[in-house]
Design a protein around this motif. Structure first.
Motif, mmCIF file in Angstrom:
data_model
loop_
_atom_site.group_PDB
_atom_site.id
_atom_site.type_symbol
_atom_site.label_atom_id
_atom_site.label_comp_id
_atom_site.label_asym_id
_atom_site.label_seq_id
_atom_site.Cartn_x
_atom_site.Cartn_y
_atom_site.Cartn_z
ATOM 1 N N ARG A 128 6.188 -3.703 28.645
ATOM 2 C CA ARG A 128 5.397 -2.685 27.965
ATOM 3 C C ARG A 128 6.281 -1.536 27.477
ATOM 4 N NH1 ARG A 128 -0.279 -2.550 29.271
ATOM 5 N NH2 ARG A 128 -0.181 -0.276 29.156
ATOM 6 N N ASN A 129 7.289 -1.190 28.277
ATOM 7 C CA ASN A 129 8.194 -0.114 27.871
ATOM 8 C C ASN A 129 8.924 -0.457 26.580
ATOM 9 O OD1 ASN A 129 7.492 1.381 30.125
ATOM 10 N ND2 ASN A 129 9.264 0.746 31.323
ATOM 11 N N HIS A 130 9.427 -1.688 26.509
ATOM 12 C CA HIS A 130 10.148 -2.098 25.311
ATOM 13 C C HIS A 130 9.223 -2.173 24.100
ATOM 14 C CE1 HIS A 130 13.061 -3.531 28.381
ATOM 15 N NE2 HIS A 130 13.913 -3.103 27.487
ATOM 16 N N ILE A 131 8.020 -2.679 24.312
ATOM 17 C CA ILE A 131 7.062 -2.757 23.215
ATOM 18 C C ILE A 131 6.714 -1.357 22.721
ATOM 19 C CG2 ILE A 131 4.651 -3.309 22.665
ATOM 20 C CD1 ILE A 131 4.987 -5.841 24.383
ATOM 21 N N THR A 132 6.556 -0.414 23.643
ATOM 22 C CA THR A 132 6.278 0.966 23.253
ATOM 23 C C THR A 132 7.384 1.509 22.357
ATOM 24 O OG1 THR A 132 4.984 1.443 25.250
ATOM 25 C CG2 THR A 132 5.961 3.321 24.112
ATOM 26 N N LEU A 133 8.628 1.237 22.710
ATOM 27 C CA LEU A 133 9.744 1.696 21.876
ATOM 28 C C LEU A 133 9.703 1.034 20.504
ATOM 29 C CD1 LEU A 133 12.753 1.804 24.381
ATOM 30 C CD2 LEU A 133 11.398 3.715 23.512
ATOM 31 N N PHE A 134 9.404 -0.271 20.454
ATOM 32 C CA PHE A 134 9.346 -0.974 19.171
ATOM 33 C C PHE A 134 8.244 -0.395 18.280
ATOM 34 C CE2 PHE A 134 11.077 -4.930 21.500
ATOM 35 C CZ PHE A 134 12.377 -4.528 21.267
ATOM 36 N N ILE A 135 7.068 -0.142 18.867
ATOM 37 C CA ILE A 135 5.971 0.433 18.088
ATOM 38 C C ILE A 135 6.350 1.840 17.634
ATOM 39 C CG2 ILE A 135 3.549 1.128 18.096
ATOM 40 C CD1 ILE A 135 4.000 -1.897 18.149
ATOM 41 N N GLY A 136 7.056 2.570 18.488
ATOM 42 C CA GLY A 136 7.530 3.889 18.108
ATOM 43 C C GLY A 136 8.440 3.836 16.893
ATOM 44 N N VAL A 137 9.331 2.848 16.857
ATOM 45 C CA VAL A 137 10.197 2.667 15.690
ATOM 46 C C VAL A 137 9.355 2.366 14.460
ATOM 47 C CG1 VAL A 137 12.016 1.256 14.646
ATOM 48 C CG2 VAL A 137 12.182 1.906 17.059
ATOM 49 N N TYR A 173 16.249 6.435 30.329
ATOM 50 C CA TYR A 173 15.388 5.896 29.282
ATOM 51 C C TYR A 173 13.903 6.029 29.621
ATOM 52 C CZ TYR A 173 19.421 3.644 27.093
ATOM 53 O OH TYR A 173 20.605 3.409 26.477
ATOM 54 N N TYR A 174 13.547 5.873 30.888
ATOM 55 C CA TYR A 174 12.138 5.767 31.242
ATOM 56 C C TYR A 174 11.303 6.978 30.813
ATOM 57 C CZ TYR A 174 7.889 5.030 33.903
ATOM 58 O OH TYR A 174 6.578 4.883 34.252
ATOM 59 N N PRO A 175 11.742 8.227 31.091
ATOM 60 C CA PRO A 175 10.936 9.366 30.615
ATOM 61 C C PRO A 175 10.796 9.398 29.106
ATOM 62 C CG PRO A 175 12.479 10.063 32.311
ATOM 63 C CD PRO A 175 12.869 8.676 31.926
ATOM 64 N N VAL A 176 11.814 8.908 28.390
ATOM 65 C CA VAL A 176 11.732 8.869 26.935
ATOM 66 C C VAL A 176 10.656 7.889 26.495
ATOM 67 C CG1 VAL A 176 12.961 8.285 24.814
ATOM 68 C CG2 VAL A 176 14.109 9.601 26.586
ATOM 69 N N VAL A 177 10.547 6.764 27.181
ATOM 70 C CA VAL A 177 9.495 5.797 26.869
ATOM 71 C C VAL A 177 8.127 6.454 27.023
ATOM 72 C CG1 VAL A 177 8.396 3.621 27.566
ATOM 73 C CG2 VAL A 177 10.885 3.802 27.548
ATOM 74 N N LYS A 178 7.949 7.219 28.100
ATOM 75 C CA LYS A 178 6.677 7.914 28.308
ATOM 76 C C LYS A 178 6.425 8.914 27.185
ATOM 77 C CE LYS A 178 4.480 7.570 31.546
ATOM 78 N NZ LYS A 178 3.329 6.679 31.832
ATOM 79 N N SER A 179 7.474 9.618 26.783
ATOM 80 C CA SER A 179 7.327 10.600 25.707
ATOM 81 C C SER A 179 6.965 9.918 24.393
ATOM 82 C CB SER A 179 8.627 11.392 25.548
ATOM 83 O OG SER A 179 8.528 12.335 24.505
ATOM 84 N N VAL A 180 7.609 8.792 24.103
ATOM 85 C CA VAL A 180 7.306 8.044 22.880
ATOM 86 C C VAL A 180 5.868 7.550 22.906
ATOM 87 C CG1 VAL A 180 7.817 5.941 21.582
ATOM 88 C CG2 VAL A 180 9.692 7.370 22.412
ATOM 89 N N GLY A 181 5.405 7.087 24.064
ATOM 90 C CA GLY A 181 4.032 6.628 24.181
ATOM 91 C C GLY A 181 3.035 7.733 23.868
ATOM 92 N N LYS A 182 3.319 8.939 24.338
ATOM 93 C CA LYS A 182 2.443 10.067 24.041
ATOM 94 C C LYS A 182 2.469 10.377 22.545
ATOM 95 C CE LYS A 182 3.406 12.058 28.581
ATOM 96 N NZ LYS A 182 4.189 13.087 29.304
ATOM 97 N N TRP A 183 3.655 10.323 21.958
ATOM 98 C CA TRP A 183 3.781 10.603 20.525
ATOM 99 C C TRP A 183 2.996 9.584 19.709
ATOM 100 C CZ3 TRP A 183 5.411 8.222 16.101
ATOM 101 C CH2 TRP A 183 5.679 9.034 14.997
ATOM 102 N N ARG A 223 10.211 -1.387 8.780
ATOM 103 C CA ARG A 223 11.010 -0.339 9.404
ATOM 104 C C ARG A 223 11.667 -0.860 10.678
ATOM 105 N NH1 ARG A 223 7.319 3.370 9.802
ATOM 106 N NH2 ARG A 223 7.839 4.483 7.893
ATOM 107 N N LEU A 224 10.914 -1.607 11.489
ATOM 108 C CA LEU A 224 11.486 -2.167 12.713
ATOM 109 C C LEU A 224 12.523 -3.228 12.379
ATOM 110 C CD1 LEU A 224 11.612 -2.431 15.777
ATOM 111 C CD2 LEU A 224 9.692 -4.036 15.659
ATOM 112 N N GLN A 225 12.228 -4.082 11.403
ATOM 113 C CA GLN A 225 13.182 -5.116 11.018
ATOM 114 C C GLN A 225 14.510 -4.496 10.579
ATOM 115 O OE1 GLN A 225 12.373 -7.198 7.412
ATOM 116 N NE2 GLN A 225 14.201 -8.461 7.570
#
Length: 382
Positions: A128-137, A173-183, A223-225
């Motif tokens: 889920r953390n990695h997916i959150t980062l991908f969606i953030g991108v 990295y983990y707190p950044v994932v949480k921050s990206v999820g909030k964003w 954008r992700l690609q």
């Protein structure tokens, strides 16, 4: 924006849909079958076997495939609990992000990522953390882009059977994932309430509206690609191929500090203080800002005492005195802070001069250029 759409709720609903988990090996073998030798992809990356043009061609095919797929009602019907899952998340929104989640996994595998699933081929917190980062991108979050690039660099120097997941849960990295999820939640909420879900998210059932789809899903996927393609240079090395017999993580690279010793533990607290200051800087605390800040505090990883300090501060006019020094040497956290600050500034849809001045002050102190500040400022406009 008082009813903040939580990214966790959107992801929970999308992840409950059928076929959301992508098996790396079977997907890659099938996708590259026509180019020969695809069975070797069980322990090699596509770039190790095929030239860049072929890799990009397969990625483009994946994106186009998701553009034309009609899942709609059949997907919704397969969700455990049925349509009641959509009580808090609109069905078309969940279906849209089902496609984004599936597509992001496929693109990650095409551009060199090991399996994102656990040993039992299931989704866990690290997935889920990695997916959150991908969606953030996909949505243009700078902190997510920076984090994904850092993970790509780690992959280039590690011999792993799967993604070095400890890098996201045991280090910075983990707190950044949480921050990206909030964003992401703020971004989805802002877009949904300003334009309406039906206007910005295509209902992927029956005949798909090409215009709406191309205006939303394709640019996100592209954008992700593009980001993963650019990061592929870190993977494209002849030093190692990852195999199932090799270690998944270099323990020497893992931090030995406890949470209490880690100086980054206070960064989330400081970030929320800055956001609270932004909400009060114009001396007109809007209910939408109160609701948003309260949600951010409640969903944070802070202790209950720390949360109460922040919540109590919402009731007074005084601003926090902020020390940004812990952020100045950490570009990843600085980007995450500014993006969350941007979202708070846009919460009530009215940008006051005092808010813009405070935003410029914080961004400048963190070392961002005028051009970067303007990009951040515009990022969540409807």
């Amino acid at each position: 924006m008082s009813n903040l759409i939580s990214w966790d709720k959107v992801m929970d609903t999308a992840m409950a849909m059928p076929l959301v988990k992508v098996n790396r090996d079977s997907f890659l073998i099938e996708s590259f079958e026509s180019y020969g030798n695809s069975s070797s992809l069980t322990n090699k990356r596509p770039i190790d076997l095929y030239d860049k043009d072929i890799v990009n061609k397969v990625a483009k095919s994946v994106i186009n495939g998701h553009l034309i797929k009609a899942t709609g009602t059949s997907t919704a019907a397969g969700i455990p609990g049925g349509l009641t899952m959509f009580a808090t998340v609109p069905a078309d929104l969940a279906q849209f992000y089902w496609h984004a989640i599936v597509c992001s996994q496929k693109l990650a595998y095409i551009y060199g990522y090991p399996s994102l699933l656990d040993e039992n081929k299931n989704v866990n917190e690290e997935t889920r953390n990695h997916i959150t980062l991908f969606i953030g991108v996909m949505l243009g979050a700078g902190a997510a882009s920076k984090a994904v690039t850092e993970v790509s660099k780690n992959l280039a120097v590690q011999v792993a059977k799967r993604l070095p997941q400890k890098a996201l849960t045991k280090t910075s990295y983990y707190p950044v994932v949480k921050s990206v999820g909030k964003w992401i939640g703020m971004s989805v909420t802002k877009t949904t309430f300003s334009k309406g879900v039906s206007k910005i998210v295509p209902i992927l059932g029956g005949v798909v509206s090409g215009g709406l789809t191309y205006a939303t899903f394709k640019p996100m996927s592209k954008r992700l690609q593009t980001h993963l393609e650019n990061d592929m240079e870190y993977h494209n090395t002849n030093v190692h191929h990852f195999t199932f017999e090799e270690t998944i993580f270099d323990e020497q690279n893992e931090t030995s500090k406890t949470d209490s010793e880690n100086p980054q533990i206070n960064l989330e607290m400081i970030s929320l203080m800055v956001c609270i200051n932004m909400s009060k800087i114009d001396f007109d605390l809007d209910q939408a800002e109160i609701d948003l800040i309260t949600t951010l505090i409640e969903e944070s990883n802070l202790t209950n005492d720390e949360k109460m300090v922040l919540l109590d501060n919402l009731r007074v006019k005084d601003l926090f005195k902020i020390d940004l020094n812990p952020f100045k040497e950490n570009e990843l956290y600085s980007i995450a802070l500014i993006e969350n600050l941007t979202a708070v500034m846009h919460a009530d849809s009215i940008i006051k001069p005092s808010e813009k001045i405070y935003f410029n002050k914080i961004a400048s102190e963190l070392g961002f250029t005028r051009e970067q500040i303007n990009d951040f400022f515009e990022s969540l406009k409807p």
